[in-house]
Design a protein around this motif. Structure first.
Motif, PDB file in Angstrom:
ATOM      1  N   PRO A 122     -22.387 -22.858  34.892  1.00 48.02           N
ATOM      2  CA  PRO A 122     -22.447 -24.303  35.136  1.00 48.02           C
ATOM      3  C   PRO A 122     -21.342 -24.704  36.125  1.00 48.02           C
ATOM      4  O   PRO A 122     -20.184 -24.361  35.930  1.00 48.02           O
ATOM      5  N   ALA A 124     -19.292 -27.061  36.676  1.00 50.80           N
ATOM      6  CA  ALA A 124     -18.704 -28.231  36.019  1.00 50.80           C
ATOM      7  C   ALA A 124     -17.359 -27.828  35.453  1.00 50.80           C
ATOM      8  O   ALA A 124     -17.087 -26.652  35.232  1.00 50.80           O
ATOM      9  N   TYR A 139     -22.254 -31.796  31.837  1.00 54.13           N
ATOM     10  CA  TYR A 139     -23.203 -31.043  32.642  1.00 54.13           C
ATOM     11  C   TYR A 139     -24.272 -31.908  33.307  1.00 54.13           C
ATOM     12  O   TYR A 139     -25.055 -31.402  34.110  1.00 54.13           O
ATOM     13  N   ARG A 142     -25.062 -31.935  37.238  1.00 52.22           N
ATOM     14  CA  ARG A 142     -24.397 -30.769  37.822  1.00 52.22           C
ATOM     15  C   ARG A 142     -25.397 -29.630  38.037  1.00 52.22           C
ATOM     16  O   ARG A 142     -26.469 -29.603  37.436  1.00 52.22           O
ATOM     17  N   VAL A 144     -26.444 -25.684  37.605  1.00 51.97           N
ATOM     18  CA  VAL A 144     -26.220 -24.514  36.761  1.00 51.97           C
ATOM     19  C   VAL A 144     -26.942 -23.347  37.429  1.00 51.97           C
ATOM     20  O   VAL A 144     -28.133 -23.423  37.710  1.00 51.97           O
ATOM     21  N   TRP A 164     -30.908 -26.250  29.952  1.00 51.29           N
ATOM     22  CA  TRP A 164     -30.015 -26.893  30.922  1.00 51.29           C
ATOM     23  C   TRP A 164     -30.653 -28.130  31.544  1.00 51.29           C
ATOM     24  O   TRP A 164     -29.966 -29.130  31.780  1.00 51.29           O
ATOM     25  N   ALA A 169     -28.926 -31.060  33.798  1.00 55.56           N
ATOM     26  CA  ALA A 169     -28.449 -30.228  34.900  1.00 55.56           C
ATOM     27  C   ALA A 169     -29.592 -29.816  35.822  1.00 55.56           C
ATOM     28  O   ALA A 169     -30.760 -29.794  35.426  1.00 55.56           O
TER      29      ALA A 169
END
Length: 290
Positions: A122, A124, A139, A142, A144, A164, A169
């Motif tokens: 990730p 982040a 997350y 963001r 991943v 995710w 994400a």
């Protein structure tokens, strides 16, 4: 919904994943283990985890999804400690910032459990680590990066992608080699440069005076020099070949600018700066690849 999430490493990344899973309604119970008992105690008090596990193996026991959020240098030994309880249908992910070393360690450590492993990174984090800084929204928005192995079970790669996505994400997939080459350039080298630059200023005889005059530009440029030393020691050592390759390329670019200054060629210097400035102005964080 997953019945139980096992978190090994209840700091910022693992704690934020647990909170995000809870907030999204994706898990009924979170069991957590950290090497430091004070971390798991804090995680329990903060509601990050529901049950404290006495070992990494017990965090895996009964879990149908497991997140490994330990320093990259500890990844292989932790995998060896938990592999016996990783069932074939368990989604097992890490959050390490390097991937080639993690994949190599997984091949040595996991044995029959290897197909259940989906390496993840990730993009982040914060300068301040620790479970006290964990947040459910870490997350969201963001990227991943997933770097599945050829042996990884396809359905588990899809499960990882779905998890995710559910946490807000954007998921990308690439090889571990491409991942490490890319992040040496855009993440690992910048940290190395920030450490070196801050040291070069602070170590001068008048360094304290210079720092007292620094403004927001200096603050922003050196922000990542406050990042966790042990974490970045491990990352830089784990990805050293790619980092050193990027460092050499940076040195070539710096040498070129220095040569223009040394020669007094103001016209060429301005043109070089303009080219770089235009490239930077046209770049946007999170812009799609072309």
């Amino acid at each position: 919904m997953y019945q139980q999430l096992g978190v090994i490493g209840c700091g910022l990344m693992g704690g934020s994943f647990a909170l995000a899973m809870k907030k999204a309604g994706l898990v009924k119970r979170v069991v957590g283990y950290s090497k430091s008992p004070s971390t798991t105690d804090a995680a329990k008090k903060l509601g990050v985890i529901d049950v404290i596990a006495e070992s990494a193996l017990l965090a895996v026991s009964g879990s149908d999804i497991v997140l490994l959020a330990v320093p990259v240098a500890a990844t292989e030994s932790t995998m060896k400690a938990v592999r016996h309880l990783l069932k074939p249908d368990v989604l097992f992910m890490d959050v390490g910032s390097t991937k080639c070393d993690v994949v190599e360690g997984a091949r040595r450590a996991l044995g029959k459990a290897l197909p259940g492993f989906v390496p993840a990174h990730p993009i982040a984090g914060k300068e301040s680590g620790g479970v006290q800084h964990a947040e459910a929204e870490l997350y969201r928005g963001r990227q991943v990066i997933l770097t599945p192995l050829p042996e990884t079970t396809p359905s588990l790669v899809q499960k990882a992608t779905d998890v995710w996505h559910a946490l807000g994400a954007q998921v990308l997939k690439m090889s571990a080699e491409n991942h490490d080459a890319a992040f040496a350039a855009v993440s690992h080298l910048p940290h190395l440069l920030a450490y070196a630059f801050f040291q070069s200023v602070a170590a001068q005889p008048a360094g304290r005076d210079y720092l007292s005059l620094a403004g927001t530009g200096f603050r922003d440029f050196t922000r990542i020099a406050a990042s966790e030393p042990a974490v970045w020691r491990d990352i830089l050592m784990a990805n050293k070949n790619e980092v050193l390759k990027q460092s050499r390329l940076f040195r070539q670019a710096l040498d070129g600018l220095e040569a223009l200054i040394q020669s007094g060629d103001a016209v060429a210097l301005e043109e070089r700066i303009r080219q770089i400035s235009e490239l930077r102005a046209n770049w946007h964080l999170g812009a799609p690849r072309r």
